[in-house]
Design an enzyme around this catalytic site. Structure first.
Site, PDB file in Angstrom:
ATOM      1  NE  ARG A  44       6.735  -0.077   4.267  1.00  0.00           N
ATOM      2  CZ  ARG A  44       5.870   0.837   4.148  1.00  0.00           C
ATOM      3  NH1 ARG A  44       6.055   1.967   3.964  1.00  0.00           N
ATOM      4  NH2 ARG A  44       4.715   0.517   4.075  1.00  0.00           N
ATOM      5  CE  LYS A  80       5.649  -1.257   8.544  1.00  0.00           C
ATOM      6  NZ  LYS A  80       4.282  -1.799   8.254  1.00  0.00           N
ATOM      7  CB  THR A 146      -6.383  -5.160   4.311  1.00  0.00           C
ATOM      8  OG1 THR A 146      -5.465  -5.669   5.604  1.00  0.00           O
ATOM      9  CG2 THR A 146      -6.028  -3.725   4.400  1.00  0.00           C
ATOM     10  N   GLY A 176      -3.386   1.979  -7.165  1.00  0.00           N
ATOM     11  CA  GLY A 176      -2.853   0.807  -6.816  1.00  0.00           C
ATOM     12  C   GLY A 176      -3.746  -0.600  -6.673  1.00  0.00           C
ATOM     13  N   GLY A 178      -2.453  -3.751  -6.184  1.00  0.00           N
ATOM     14  CA  GLY A 178      -1.701  -4.930  -5.451  1.00  0.00           C
ATOM     15  C   GLY A 178      -2.769  -5.813  -4.870  1.00  0.00           C
ATOM     16  CG  ASN A 179      -0.771  -8.776  -2.265  1.00  0.00           C
ATOM     17  OD1 ASN A 179      -0.850  -9.311  -3.248  1.00  0.00           O
ATOM     18  ND2 ASN A 179       0.401  -8.480  -1.851  1.00  0.00           N
ATOM     19  CB  VAL A 180      -5.032  -4.096  -0.165  1.00  0.00           C
ATOM     20  CG1 VAL A 180      -6.430  -3.390   0.501  1.00  0.00           C
ATOM     21  CG2 VAL A 180      -4.236  -4.539   0.806  1.00  0.00           C
ATOM     22  CE  LYS A 204       0.668  -6.118  -9.209  1.00  0.00           C
ATOM     23  NZ  LYS A 204       1.414  -5.605  -8.283  1.00  0.00           N
ATOM     24  CB  ALA A 256      -1.973   3.644   1.025  1.00  0.00           C
TER      25      ALA A 256
HETATM   26  N1  LIG Z   1      -1.478  -6.167   2.743  1.00  0.00           N
HETATM   27  C1  LIG Z   1      -2.105  -5.802   3.869  1.00  0.00           C
HETATM   28  O1  LIG Z   1      -2.919  -6.513   4.541  1.00  0.00           O
HETATM   29  C2  LIG Z   1      -2.149  -4.105   4.384  1.00  0.00           C
HETATM   30  C3  LIG Z   1      -2.701  -3.831   5.590  1.00  0.00           C
HETATM   31  C4  LIG Z   1      -2.580  -2.434   5.831  1.00  0.00           C
HETATM   32  C5  LIG Z   1      -2.132  -1.384   4.990  1.00  0.00           C
HETATM   33  N2  LIG Z   1      -1.619  -1.998   3.796  1.00  0.00           N
HETATM   34  C6  LIG Z   1      -0.967  -0.935   2.740  1.00  0.00           C
HETATM   35  O2  LIG Z   1      -1.875  -0.732   1.775  1.00  0.00           O
HETATM   36  C7  LIG Z   1      -1.029  -0.507   0.698  1.00  0.00           C
HETATM   37  C8  LIG Z   1      -1.214  -1.670  -0.296  1.00  0.00           C
HETATM   38  O3  LIG Z   1      -0.842  -3.051   0.207  1.00  0.00           O
HETATM   39  P1  LIG Z   1      -0.640  -4.293  -0.886  1.00  0.00           P
HETATM   40  O4  LIG Z   1      -0.512  -5.302   0.129  1.00  0.00           O
HETATM   41  O5  LIG Z   1      -1.793  -4.134  -1.809  1.00  0.00           O
HETATM   42  O6  LIG Z   1       0.685  -3.804  -1.500  1.00  0.00           O
HETATM   43  P2  LIG Z   1       0.972  -4.083  -3.119  1.00  0.00           P
HETATM   44  O7  LIG Z   1       2.675  -4.035  -3.084  1.00  0.00           O
HETATM   45  O8  LIG Z   1       0.634  -5.635  -3.236  1.00  0.00           O
HETATM   46  O9  LIG Z   1       0.363  -3.202  -3.872  1.00  0.00           O
HETATM   47  C9  LIG Z   1       0.833  -1.893  -3.993  1.00  0.00           C
HETATM   48  C10 LIG Z   1       0.531  -1.629  -5.713  1.00  0.00           C
HETATM   49  O10 LIG Z   1       0.414  -0.157  -5.720  1.00  0.00           O
HETATM   50  C11 LIG Z   1       1.092  -0.157  -7.131  1.00  0.00           C
HETATM   51  N3  LIG Z   1       1.606   1.450  -7.223  1.00  0.00           N
HETATM   52  C12 LIG Z   1       2.989   1.802  -6.567  1.00  0.00           C
HETATM   53  N4  LIG Z   1       3.258   3.167  -6.836  1.00  0.00           N
HETATM   54  C13 LIG Z   1       2.181   3.554  -7.401  1.00  0.00           C
HETATM   55  C14 LIG Z   1       1.747   4.653  -8.034  1.00  0.00           C
HETATM   56  N5  LIG Z   1       2.482   5.928  -7.992  1.00  0.00           N
HETATM   57  N6  LIG Z   1       0.636   4.798  -8.831  1.00  0.00           N
HETATM   58  C15 LIG Z   1      -0.126   3.718  -9.027  1.00  0.00           C
HETATM   59  N7  LIG Z   1       0.114   2.476  -8.368  1.00  0.00           N
HETATM   60  C16 LIG Z   1       1.251   2.530  -7.939  1.00  0.00           C
HETATM   61  C17 LIG Z   1       2.199  -0.994  -7.104  1.00  0.00           C
HETATM   62  O11 LIG Z   1       2.596  -1.314  -8.512  1.00  0.00           O
HETATM   63  C18 LIG Z   1       1.590  -2.271  -6.565  1.00  0.00           C
HETATM   64  O12 LIG Z   1       0.649  -2.828  -7.594  1.00  0.00           O
HETATM   65  C19 LIG Z   1       0.297  -0.319   1.258  1.00  0.00           C
HETATM   66  O13 LIG Z   1       0.873   1.041   1.488  1.00  0.00           O
HETATM   67  C20 LIG Z   1       0.335  -1.173   2.475  1.00  0.00           C
HETATM   68  O14 LIG Z   1       1.196  -0.513   3.537  1.00  0.00           O
HETATM   69  C21 LIG Z   1      -1.604  -3.119   3.482  1.00  0.00           C
HETATM   70  N1  LIG Z   2       1.089  -4.536   7.607  1.00  0.00           N
HETATM   71  C1  LIG Z   2      -0.189  -4.450   7.926  1.00  0.00           C
HETATM   72  C2  LIG Z   2      -0.574  -5.607   9.084  1.00  0.00           C
HETATM   73  C3  LIG Z   2       0.405  -6.666   9.233  1.00  0.00           C
HETATM   74  C4  LIG Z   2       0.432  -7.854   8.177  1.00  0.00           C
HETATM   75  N2  LIG Z   2       1.363  -8.725   8.668  1.00  0.00           N
HETATM   76  C5  LIG Z   2       1.788  -8.417   9.973  1.00  0.00           C
HETATM   77  C6  LIG Z   2       2.540  -8.950  10.781  1.00  0.00           C
HETATM   78  C7  LIG Z   2       2.788  -8.515  12.006  1.00  0.00           C
HETATM   79  C8  LIG Z   2       2.414  -7.267  12.341  1.00  0.00           C
HETATM   80  C9  LIG Z   2       1.517  -6.732  11.531  1.00  0.00           C
HETATM   81  C10 LIG Z   2       1.125  -7.157  10.296  1.00  0.00           C
HETATM   82  C11 LIG Z   2      -0.570  -3.391   8.396  1.00  0.00           C
HETATM   83  O1  LIG Z   2       0.068  -2.206   8.023  1.00  0.00           O
HETATM   84  O2  LIG Z   2      -1.429  -2.906   9.126  1.00  0.00           O
END
Ligand SMILES: NC(=O)c1ccc[n+]([C@@H]2O[C@H](COP(=O)([O-])OP(=O)(O)OC[C@H]3O[C@@H](n4cnc5c(N)ncnc54)[C@H](O)[C@@H]3O)[C@@H](O)[C@H]2O)c1
Ligand SMILES: N[C@@H](Cc1c[nH]c2ccccc12)C(=O)O
Length: 353
Positions: A44, A80, A146, A176, A178-180, A204, A256
């Site tokens: 991060r 991490k 996810t 939120g 985003g991607n998830v 979004k 999250a």
């Molecule tokens: N991508 C994964 O596979 C994955 C896996 C495990 C955990 N996570 C966790 O899930 C969460 C989301 O992941 P992501 O990949 O979708 O991230 P991302 O950055 O694509 O999306 C996050 C979204 O939250 C929005 N946001 C930020 N602050 C906000 C607020 N105060 N109110 C409303 N919206 C707000 C952002 O504008 C963004 O659209 C993160 O905490 C990440 O650590 C992600």
């Molecule tokens: N960030 C994810 C998992 C993940 C995505 N890409 C990675 C690369 C390496 C290790 C873990 C990850 C989580 O919080 O669960």
């Protein structure tokens, strides 16, 4: 901060402070526990208000990764890394310098893309190290997996909380998109659930409104909505002493990481309000499952089965919590720590004595 005391109390194996002058880099790599396998955790980049805040984030997120892998039954440990920088300071040289630190760890830490990193940034890291996963397009990337895991977790929570399998008509607040978050909306909409959404990025919210007929609310309004389920899919720390009293939802189930401001205080607060909390590192394990499988040679059927296990694991955690009258947070921690202890015992038989 009492550094060694904190690290010992949280159970970390090693914390590495990486720095360089040219390019100017400050990064912290936290390796929590490698009993089950190499420490895995994405990197991060964040303009932390202080070095202490960066360290705290790295320590807590890495411990969460250990528990995540253990609960998902993935033979990986937890780690991490955080790079202390503003996204505007990103350069390919910065990531290459960071990559050299990763390579120096010889595979004890395996990383990838997290907040504020793009696939392009990860490709720069990869120029210097092979210990990077989750950038191949083969498996579709971690976020959709996810989201699927979170959806399955919501099903388990509904079954446990209301003893019902009916999802249609339930109201879900998604924080939120985003991607998830966006992928999760797709699953919920497909199952006839009503969506209430927020994001600080209005493009979004507009997209999700058009795609799924979601009702858009402001970031402040999302907590107090009269909904059945609250899904935090933005940043960590959103469940705290200010927001929990506002909640009307019966279930908290989102992607999250580090959703609880303080794990003990706020998991207790949720239990006292009668809310079913799905521990973040259990319900959001789909991404880790996906990148782990990509690393060992992607087998879609196996990965799919492991993601589907999130449903059963959560049902087991809800049962342990009910029977032992403990929070779901403590129940999942217990499950993870038991699995790690059993693995330690099989490696070092004296521990079994
Ligand atoms: N991508 C994964 O596979 C994955 C896996 C495990 C955990 N996570 C966790 O899930 C969460 C989301 O992941 P992501 O990949 O979708 O991230 P991302 O950055 O694509 O999306 C996050 C979204 O939250 C929005 N946001 C930020 N602050 C906000 C607020 N105060 N109110 C409303 N919206 C707000 C952002 O504008 C963004 O659209 C993160 O905490 C990440 O650590 C992600
Ligand atoms: N960030 C994810 C998992 C993940 C995505 N890409 C990675 C690369 C390496 C290790 C873990 C990850 C989580 O919080 O669960």
């Amino acid at each position: 901060m009492l550094l060694f005391e904190t690290v010992r109390e949280m159970g970390h194996e090693q914390v590495i402070f990486c720095h360089g002058k040219n390019p100017d880099i400050k990064a912290i790599i936290a390796i929590h526990d490698r009993t089950l396998g190499p420490a895995m955790g994405a990197t991060r980049l964040f303009p932390y208000v202080s070095e202490e805040a960066a360290l705290k984030d790295a320590l807590r997120l890495s411990r969460g990764m250990t528990y995540k892998a253990a609960c998902a039954n993935i033979p990986a440990g937890g780690g991490k890394a955080v790079i202390i920088a503003h996204p505007e300071q990103k350069t390919p040289e910065l990531f290459r310098a960071y990559g050299r630190f990763i390579e120096g760890l010889n595979g004890r830490f395996i990383t990838g893309q997290d907040v504020n990193l793009t696939p392009e940034d990860v490709r720069s890291i990869r120029k210097e190290t092979k210990y990077v996963v989750g950038v191949s397009e083969k498996s579709g990337g971690p976020a959709p997996v996810t989201a699927l895991g979170v959806f399955l977790g919501i099903k388990a929570a509904v079954e446990s909380h209301w003893e019902s399998q009916e999802l249609k008509g339930l109201k879900v607040a998604i924080q939120g998109l985003g991607n998830v978050g966006k992928n999760l909306c797709h699953h919920l909409h497909e199952h006839g659930m009503k969506l209430y959404v927020t994001d600080v990025d209005t493009a979004k919210t507009e997209e999700v409104k058009q795609l799924f007929g979601a009702t858009v609310v402001s970031p402040k309004e999302i907590y107090a909505l009269d909904v059945d389920i609250f899904a935090p899919c933005a940043l960590g720390g959103m469940l705290n002493s200010e927001t929990i009293p506002l909640l009307k939802a019966g279930i908290i189930a989102g992607a999250a990481n580090n959703q609880l401001g303080d794990e003990q205080i706020h998991s207790q607060m949720l239990t006292q309000k009668g809310i079913t909390y799905c521990p973040d590192y259990v319900i959001n394990a789909g991404g880790l499952i996906n990148v782990y499988n990509e690393m060992i040679g992607y087998n879609e059927e196996k990965a799919f089965q492991q993601v589907h296990n999130i449903y059963d694991t959560l049902l087991a955690i809800f049962d342990i919590a009910k029977q032992q009258k403990i929070t779901t947070n403590d129940a999942s921690k217990q499950l993870a720590e038991d699995r790690i202890m059993n693995a330690k015992k099989s490696k070092i038989p004296e521990l079994a004595a």
